[in-house]
Scaffold this active site. Structure first.
Site, PDB file in Angstrom:
ATOM      1  CE1 TYR A 113      -3.998  -2.355   5.364  1.00  0.00           C
ATOM      2  CE2 TYR A 113      -3.356  -0.104   4.851  1.00  0.00           C
ATOM      3  CZ  TYR A 113      -3.839  -1.339   4.444  1.00  0.00           C
ATOM      4  OH  TYR A 113      -4.148  -1.556   3.125  1.00  0.00           O
TER       5      TYR A 113
ATOM      6  CB  SER B 201      -0.855   0.012   1.268  1.00  0.00           C
ATOM      7  OG  SER B 201      -1.358   1.322   1.511  1.00  0.00           O
TER       8      SER B 201
HETATM    9  N1  LIG Z   1      -8.963  -0.416  -0.509  1.00  0.00           N
HETATM   10  C1  LIG Z   1      -7.862   0.312  -0.359  1.00  0.00           C
HETATM   11  O1  LIG Z   1      -7.892   1.544  -0.257  1.00  0.00           O
HETATM   12  C2  LIG Z   1      -6.525  -0.358  -0.326  1.00  0.00           C
HETATM   13  C3  LIG Z   1      -5.381   0.439  -0.477  1.00  0.00           C
HETATM   14  C4  LIG Z   1      -4.130  -0.165  -0.447  1.00  0.00           C
HETATM   15  C5  LIG Z   1      -4.019  -1.535  -0.268  1.00  0.00           C
HETATM   16  N2  LIG Z   1      -5.145  -2.272  -0.109  1.00  0.00           N
HETATM   17  C6  LIG Z   1      -4.979  -3.709   0.086  1.00  0.00           C
HETATM   18  O2  LIG Z   1      -5.631  -4.420  -0.960  1.00  0.00           O
HETATM   19  C7  LIG Z   1      -6.048  -5.704  -0.470  1.00  0.00           C
HETATM   20  C8  LIG Z   1      -7.512  -5.907  -0.798  1.00  0.00           C
HETATM   21  O3  LIG Z   1      -8.239  -4.863  -0.182  1.00  0.00           O
HETATM   22  P1  LIG Z   1      -9.762  -4.519  -0.563  1.00  0.00           P
HETATM   23  O4  LIG Z   1      -9.905  -3.064  -0.352  1.00  0.00           O
HETATM   24  O5  LIG Z   1     -10.129  -5.130  -1.861  1.00  0.00           O
HETATM   25  O6  LIG Z   1     -10.471  -5.270   0.669  1.00  0.00           O
HETATM   26  P2  LIG Z   1     -11.835  -6.118   0.805  1.00  0.00           P
HETATM   27  O7  LIG Z   1     -12.133  -6.141   2.248  1.00  0.00           O
HETATM   28  O8  LIG Z   1     -12.865  -5.607  -0.148  1.00  0.00           O
HETATM   29  O9  LIG Z   1     -11.359  -7.583   0.330  1.00  0.00           O
HETATM   30  C9  LIG Z   1     -10.451  -8.350   1.080  1.00  0.00           C
HETATM   31  C10 LIG Z   1     -10.886  -9.804   1.017  1.00  0.00           C
HETATM   32  O10 LIG Z   1      -9.915 -10.581   1.757  1.00  0.00           O
HETATM   33  C11 LIG Z   1     -10.614 -11.599   2.446  1.00  0.00           C
HETATM   34  N3  LIG Z   1      -9.837 -12.072   3.596  1.00  0.00           N
HETATM   35  C12 LIG Z   1      -9.602 -11.412   4.775  1.00  0.00           C
HETATM   36  N4  LIG Z   1      -8.909 -12.189   5.604  1.00  0.00           N
HETATM   37  C13 LIG Z   1      -8.674 -13.365   4.949  1.00  0.00           C
HETATM   38  C14 LIG Z   1      -8.009 -14.558   5.305  1.00  0.00           C
HETATM   39  N5  LIG Z   1      -7.459 -14.715   6.519  1.00  0.00           N
HETATM   40  N6  LIG Z   1      -7.942 -15.570   4.389  1.00  0.00           N
HETATM   41  C15 LIG Z   1      -8.525 -15.425   3.163  1.00  0.00           C
HETATM   42  N7  LIG Z   1      -9.186 -14.315   2.791  1.00  0.00           N
HETATM   43  C16 LIG Z   1      -9.263 -13.291   3.672  1.00  0.00           C
HETATM   44  C17 LIG Z   1     -11.919 -10.930   2.890  1.00  0.00           C
HETATM   45  O11 LIG Z   1     -12.913 -11.896   3.193  1.00  0.00           O
HETATM   46  C18 LIG Z   1     -12.245 -10.074   1.673  1.00  0.00           C
HETATM   47  O12 LIG Z   1     -13.098 -10.758   0.761  1.00  0.00           O
HETATM   48  C19 LIG Z   1      -5.709  -5.711   1.026  1.00  0.00           C
HETATM   49  O13 LIG Z   1      -4.463  -6.362   1.213  1.00  0.00           O
HETATM   50  C20 LIG Z   1      -5.582  -4.239   1.368  1.00  0.00           C
HETATM   51  O14 LIG Z   1      -4.745  -4.019   2.470  1.00  0.00           O
HETATM   52  C21 LIG Z   1      -6.401  -1.735  -0.149  1.00  0.00           C
END
Ligand SMILES: NC(=O)c1ccc[n+]([C@@H]2O[C@H](COP(=O)([O-])OP(=O)(O)OC[C@H]3O[C@@H](n4cnc5c(N)ncnc54)[C@H](O)[C@@H]3O)[C@@H](O)[C@H]2O)c1
Length: 257
Positions: free
Chosen positions: A154, A141
């Protein structure tokens, strides 16, 4: 078809960025192994892939649990014989300045966001080493690079994932395995919607201030990140090794005022 014939595992692809990537990768010819802790959401992603004529397969596994991850990897190897791309996407948010975070909450963020990258990689890498071919995408991120208020746990995990990416790249380059990281800014997904609801009394004002943080003055969409992931997953990025790829509307390198 930029991913024709590739077998790709995407962790946490029942929602958000992982789901968008799964749908896009399938449209580009990949067979996508959709993994999630949430079975209903994972199955929904696979149904959507099938509905648009793509190839997908759901496997329920918790990326923090070694037995669960090993079983998933073995199942994929048995059925498909190989994993061309591993996209370590699953992650959870953690809110609070360091002194506000309870030890259990701290540990959970570390577990999912770091152990959840370590374990799938640990069990997939030997198969890639054997074939002398592989491609790993780790979800970091832009908070790995910039200080953001009240994201201590985080940002610690996402900094670790970026450092781990570089270290993995050095270890596995000789096996023709590439390892790169994605560094998104704020992307409007259920993850961020939930964060806004649970962390602020007034989510609308908080959203407005988060938008200002990015030069784009808009949040990114899951598709924006999926397109960057597609580039990393494809052979078009074959000269990228151990690199961070920013998809952040200018949040890391720009300043709005
Ligand atoms: N949304 C943002 O602004 C953003 C920014 C930078 C990085 N990220 C990263 O991108 C990735 C996805 O984020 P998102 O926004 O799509 O989130 P989201 O919550 O929409 O999706 C994440 C998915 O991961 C699954 N998950 C959580 N724990 C798990 C586990 N132990 N085993 C298997 N699956 C698991 C959840 O059930 C969910 O479906 C994450 O790593 C997040 O840190 C997101």
């Amino acid at each position: 078809m930029r991913l024709a014939n590739k077998i790709i595992l995407i962790t946490g692809s029942g929602s958000g960025i992982g789901k968008s990537s799964a749908l896009l990768f399938a449209r580009e010819g990949a067979t996508v192994i959709v993994n999630d802790l949430d079975e209903a959401k994972g199955l929904e992603t696979v149904n959507d892939i099938h509905a648009s004529g793509g190839k997908g397969h759901f496997i329920h596994a918790d990326v923090t649990n070694p037995e669960s991850v090993l079983q998933m990897v073995n199942q994929i190897i048995e059925k498909y014989g190989q994993i061309d791309v591993l996209f370590n996407n699953a992650g959870i948010s953690g809110v609070g300045a360091l002194h506000e975070i309870e030890p259990d909450a701290w540990d959970r963020v570390i577990q999912v966001n770091i152990r959840g990258v370590y374990l799938p990689s640990k069990y997939v890498v030997p198969h890639m080493m054997e074939r002398k071919s592989g491609n790993i995408i780790n979800m970091s991120s832009c908070v790995a690079e910039i200080g953001l208020a009240r994201r201590a746990s985080y940002s610690a995990t996402k900094g670790a994932v970026l450092a781990l990416t570089k270290s993995m790249q050095v270890d596995y380059a000789e096996y023709n395995i590439r390892v790169n990281a994605l560094l998104p800014g704020t992307i409007l997904t259920p993850f961020v919607e939930n964060f806004l609801k649970t962390s602020y009394d007034d989510p609308a004002t908080a959203l407005a201030s988060i938008k200002k943080r990015q030069l784009s003055e808009e949040l990114g969409s899951p598709e924006d990140v999926a397109q960057a992931a597609l580039f990393l997953a494809s052979d078009e990025s074959k000269f990228m090794m151990g690199s961070p790829l920013y998809i952040d509307g200018g949040a890391t390198f720009g300043k709005n005022a």
